[in-house]
Design a protein around this motif. Structure first.
Motif, PDB file in Angstrom:
ATOM      1  N   GLU A 194     -58.886  11.418 -76.247  1.00  0.00           N
ATOM      2  CA  GLU A 194     -57.705  11.123 -77.067  1.00  0.00           C
ATOM      3  C   GLU A 194     -56.690  10.418 -76.171  1.00  0.00           C
ATOM      4  N   ALA A 195     -56.485   9.153 -76.472  1.00  0.00           N
ATOM      5  CA  ALA A 195     -55.726   8.302 -75.553  1.00  0.00           C
ATOM      6  C   ALA A 195     -54.202   8.487 -75.653  1.00  0.00           C
ATOM      7  N   PHE A 196     -53.548   8.493 -74.479  1.00  0.00           N
ATOM      8  CA  PHE A 196     -52.079   8.408 -74.399  1.00  0.00           C
ATOM      9  C   PHE A 196     -51.671   6.944 -74.370  1.00  0.00           C
ATOM     10  N   ASP A 197     -52.454   6.215 -73.613  1.00  0.00           N
ATOM     11  CA  ASP A 197     -52.200   4.790 -73.419  1.00  0.00           C
ATOM     12  C   ASP A 197     -53.552   4.149 -73.106  1.00  0.00           C
ATOM     13  N   PRO A 198     -53.620   2.857 -72.800  1.00  0.00           N
ATOM     14  CA  PRO A 198     -54.938   2.229 -72.631  1.00  0.00           C
ATOM     15  C   PRO A 198     -55.771   2.796 -71.477  1.00  0.00           C
ATOM     16  N   VAL A 199     -55.155   3.538 -70.556  1.00  0.00           N
ATOM     17  CA  VAL A 199     -55.938   3.990 -69.393  1.00  0.00           C
ATOM     18  C   VAL A 199     -55.947   5.511 -69.205  1.00  0.00           C
ATOM     19  N   ARG A 200     -55.303   6.266 -70.103  1.00  0.00           N
ATOM     20  CA  ARG A 200     -55.258   7.719 -69.906  1.00  0.00           C
ATOM     21  C   ARG A 200     -55.631   8.442 -71.194  1.00  0.00           C
ATOM     22  N   PHE A 201     -56.292   9.577 -71.004  1.00  0.00           N
ATOM     23  CA  PHE A 201     -56.690  10.327 -72.194  1.00  0.00           C
ATOM     24  C   PHE A 201     -56.747  11.826 -71.936  1.00  0.00           C
ATOM     25  N   LEU A 202     -56.827  12.568 -73.036  1.00  0.00           N
ATOM     26  CA  LEU A 202     -56.981  14.014 -73.027  1.00  0.00           C
ATOM     27  C   LEU A 202     -58.451  14.259 -73.384  1.00  0.00           C
ATOM     28  N   SER A 203     -59.141  15.102 -72.588  1.00  0.00           N
ATOM     29  CA  SER A 203     -60.559  15.317 -72.891  1.00  0.00           C
ATOM     30  C   SER A 203     -61.014  16.666 -72.366  1.00  0.00           C
ATOM     31  N   ASN A 204     -62.312  16.898 -72.275  1.00  0.00           N
ATOM     32  CA  ASN A 204     -62.867  18.148 -71.750  1.00  0.00           C
ATOM     33  C   ASN A 204     -64.165  17.835 -71.019  1.00  0.00           C
ATOM     34  N   PRO A 205     -64.695  18.784 -70.233  1.00  0.00           N
ATOM     35  CA  PRO A 205     -65.855  18.443 -69.393  1.00  0.00           C
ATOM     36  C   PRO A 205     -67.221  18.508 -70.093  1.00  0.00           C
ATOM     37  N   SER A 206     -67.274  18.476 -71.411  1.00  0.00           N
ATOM     38  CA  SER A 206     -68.577  18.520 -72.087  1.00  0.00           C
ATOM     39  C   SER A 206     -69.460  17.362 -71.599  1.00  0.00           C
ATOM     40  N   SER A 207     -70.732  17.686 -71.287  1.00  0.00           N
ATOM     41  CA  SER A 207     -71.649  16.656 -70.782  1.00  0.00           C
ATOM     42  C   SER A 207     -72.441  16.014 -71.915  1.00  0.00           C
ATOM     43  N   GLY A 208     -72.485  16.692 -73.058  1.00  0.00           N
ATOM     44  CA  GLY A 208     -73.309  16.214 -74.170  1.00  0.00           C
ATOM     45  C   GLY A 208     -74.725  16.763 -74.142  1.00  0.00           C
ATOM     46  N   ARG A 209     -75.058  17.546 -73.094  1.00  0.00           N
ATOM     47  CA  ARG A 209     -76.444  18.005 -72.911  1.00  0.00           C
ATOM     48  C   ARG A 209     -76.974  18.813 -74.091  1.00  0.00           C
ATOM     49  N   MET A 210     -76.148  19.722 -74.610  1.00  0.00           N
ATOM     50  CA  MET A 210     -76.635  20.587 -75.699  1.00  0.00           C
ATOM     51  C   MET A 210     -76.933  19.757 -76.942  1.00  0.00           C
ATOM     52  N   GLY A 211     -76.032  18.850 -77.289  1.00  0.00           N
ATOM     53  CA  GLY A 211     -76.241  18.007 -78.470  1.00  0.00           C
ATOM     54  C   GLY A 211     -77.462  17.108 -78.306  1.00  0.00           C
ATOM     55  N   PHE A 212     -77.639  16.550 -77.101  1.00  0.00           N
ATOM     56  CA  PHE A 212     -78.790  15.679 -76.863  1.00  0.00           C
ATOM     57  C   PHE A 212     -80.084  16.492 -76.953  1.00  0.00           C
ATOM     58  N   ALA A 213     -80.052  17.729 -76.449  1.00  0.00           N
ATOM     59  CA  ALA A 213     -81.237  18.590 -76.532  1.00  0.00           C
ATOM     60  C   ALA A 213     -81.557  18.900 -77.998  1.00  0.00           C
ATOM     61  N   LEU A 214     -80.513  19.127 -78.794  1.00  0.00           N
ATOM     62  CA  LEU A 214     -80.718  19.389 -80.231  1.00  0.00           C
ATOM     63  C   LEU A 214     -81.349  18.178 -80.916  1.00  0.00           C
ATOM     64  N   ALA A 215     -80.889  16.989 -80.545  1.00  0.00           N
ATOM     65  CA  ALA A 215     -81.431  15.770 -81.146  1.00  0.00           C
ATOM     66  C   ALA A 215     -82.892  15.584 -80.735  1.00  0.00           C
ATOM     67  N   GLU A 216     -83.175  15.833 -79.458  1.00  0.00           N
ATOM     68  CA  GLU A 216     -84.532  15.675 -78.942  1.00  0.00           C
ATOM     69  C   GLU A 216     -85.486  16.668 -79.623  1.00  0.00           C
ATOM     70  N   ALA A 217     -85.039  17.910 -79.742  1.00  0.00           N
ATOM     71  CA  ALA A 217     -85.885  18.948 -80.346  1.00  0.00           C
ATOM     72  C   ALA A 217     -86.156  18.618 -81.814  1.00  0.00           C
ATOM     73  N   ALA A 218     -85.121  18.165 -82.528  1.00  0.00           N
ATOM     74  CA  ALA A 218     -85.293  17.839 -83.953  1.00  0.00           C
ATOM     75  C   ALA A 218     -86.263  16.671 -84.104  1.00  0.00           C
ATOM     76  N   ARG A 219     -86.120  15.671 -83.237  1.00  0.00           N
ATOM     77  CA  ARG A 219     -87.035  14.530 -83.265  1.00  0.00           C
ATOM     78  C   ARG A 219     -88.471  14.999 -83.061  1.00  0.00           C
ATOM     79  N   ASP A 220     -88.683  15.880 -82.074  1.00  0.00           N
ATOM     80  CA  ASP A 220     -90.028  16.354 -81.789  1.00  0.00           C
ATOM     81  C   ASP A 220     -90.614  17.143 -82.953  1.00  0.00           C
ATOM     82  N   ARG A 221     -89.749  17.668 -83.806  1.00  0.00           N
ATOM     83  CA  ARG A 221     -90.239  18.425 -84.960  1.00  0.00           C
ATOM     84  C   ARG A 221     -90.313  17.558 -86.205  1.00  0.00           C
TER      85      ARG A 221
END
Ligand code: C5P
Length: 388
Positions: A194-221
């Motif tokens: 969530e941007a304050f300005d063009p170069v700064r933002f508010l965020s969190n350290p989520s890597s995306g790993r869990m969501g990607f694993a969910l997508a991979e598992a669903a694809r395999d099924r």
């Protein structure tokens, strides 16, 4: 299925893997590279599988019995264990200089299951990582490596062959029933910015790993997967429609645009609850003294879906630092979800996680393991609740 054994010390574990696969009902034929034969004997695999073992690309006798092309036509799945650095490099280049590589190259990469094993420094090398990334992009599946003690005993790290039980479970998923065949599902992953300005933002350290694993598992099924992801460093999941977003508002819009016909929505994204009220068009200048930033709420995507009279089956996530289960149970009810996966916020970015899955029907499952294993557990619970 075909079992290609590469030449590494972990080849001895391929024997146990073959035994488990045969026990689980698979018909297994092995192909050994010349290097593999320095570690394990073809006779071992012949005894364990009850099948001929391919060892020599240029043996007239072997080619007559079952040529390597016939072997590749026959295989529904090709497990490569251990997939050594050398074998990965040859598969990437298409270098078919032994019976294992030649057979594999005549099989589509989406039917390959690679179980890498090598010294942890070799594993970390740019060459190995690049080769593996490219093989994944071509559709290959990967199991492991595990983290732990290497053959040298003094070395510890990622690079150990995944345990035979883990490899057998991965094979079972790939060869097993596709219980989500053709089912359209939507998965969200990663953080938002969530941007304050063009170069700064508010965020969190989520890597995306869990969501990607969910997508991979669903694809395999067998599911038809759309993966909407905030900024991550993860390689794309082949066979999945991927949409990139940055902010919570973009994520909300993308979810809305891809909702048509979707039967299940899994919101694994760590969506920012608030965004700066104003986004400066230019970089904000440094000022003396205190600065106050006003934040406003972002749309709660999941709650919005839950409030619709007709909606897909909904799975939410709850990352908490305290009162994990209590908070998750509250969200389950408030957002009108079917399932919620509660995890400790400490698992952000980790490969392994521990979760409690709660259902609105009162179900409760406490699980730990790799994010891919947990993803399958989530889909198992979804399947039980998905109307036919
Ligand atoms: O309320 P909380 O943010 O903890 O809820 C987490 C769940 O809600 C996650 O599944 C997350 O993806 C989803 N969420 C959402 N929209 C938001 C915030 C969270 O869909 N703005």
């Amino acid at each position: 299925m075909l079992l290609c054994v590469g030449g590494g010390i972990a080849a001895y574990k391929a024997c146990e893997t073959a035994r488990l696969l045969v026990k689980a009902g698979a018909q297994v034929r092995a192909a050994l590279t010349p290097a593999a034969q320095k570690f394990v004997s073809p006779l071992t695999f012949q005894a364990l599988t009850g099948e001929h073992v391919a060892t020599d690309l240029f043996s007239a006798e072997q080619e007559l019995a079952a040529g390597h092309i016939a072997l590749s036509d026959w295989a529904e799945l090709a497990l490569v264990a251990p997939a050594t650095a050398n074998l990965l490099a040859r598969l990437r280049l298409g270098q078919a200089d032994d019976v294992a590589a030649a057979t594999l190259l005549a099989i589509e990469p989406r039917k390959w299951l690679l179980a890498p094993a090598m010294n942890e420094k070799m594993w970390a090398s740019a060459a190995v990582q690049e080769n593996l990334r490219i093989l994944r992009e071509r559709g290959a599946r990967v199991v492991g490596p595990a983290v732990g003690e290497m053959a040298e005993r003094t070395h510890v790290g990622p690079g150990r062959l995944a345990e035979p039980e883990v490899i057998a479970a991965a094979v079972e998923v790939l060869l097993g029933p596709h219980d989500f065949e053709g089912v359209p599902v939507l998965v969200t992953a990663g953080p938002t910015r969530e941007a304050f300005d063009p170069v700064r933002f508010l965020s969190n350290p989520s890597s995306g790993r869990m969501g990607f694993a969910l997508a991979e598992a669903a694809r395999d099924r067998g599911a038809q997967v759309t993966l909407i992801s905030g900024p991550t460093e993860l390689p794309p999941v082949s066979g999945v429609k991927q949409v990139g977003v940055v902010s919570a508002e973009e994520l909300a819009k993308a979810v809305d645009e891809h909702l048509d016909g979707v039967r299940v929505v899994v919101m694994a994204a760590a969506v920012a609850d608030q965004r700066p009220a104003d986004r400066a068009p230019q970089k904000i200048k440094k000022k003396e003294g205190e600065e106050v930033v006003r934040l406003v709420r972002t749309p709660d995507i999941l709650a919005g879906l839950g409030a619709r009279p007709q909606h897909p089956l909904l799975v939410g996530f709850a990352a908490e630092t305290e009162n994990l289960e209590e908070n998750a149970r509250e969200k389950l009810a408030k957002k009108n979800l079917d399932l919620i996966v509660a995890n400790d916020a400490g698992a952000f970015g980790q490969e392994q996680s521990r979760v409690v899955i709660l259902g609105k029907d009162g179900a409760r499952a406490e699980l730990s393991g790799s994010k891919l294993a947990l993803a399958h557990a989530v889909w198992n619970m979804v399947r039980e609740r998905l109307p036919r």
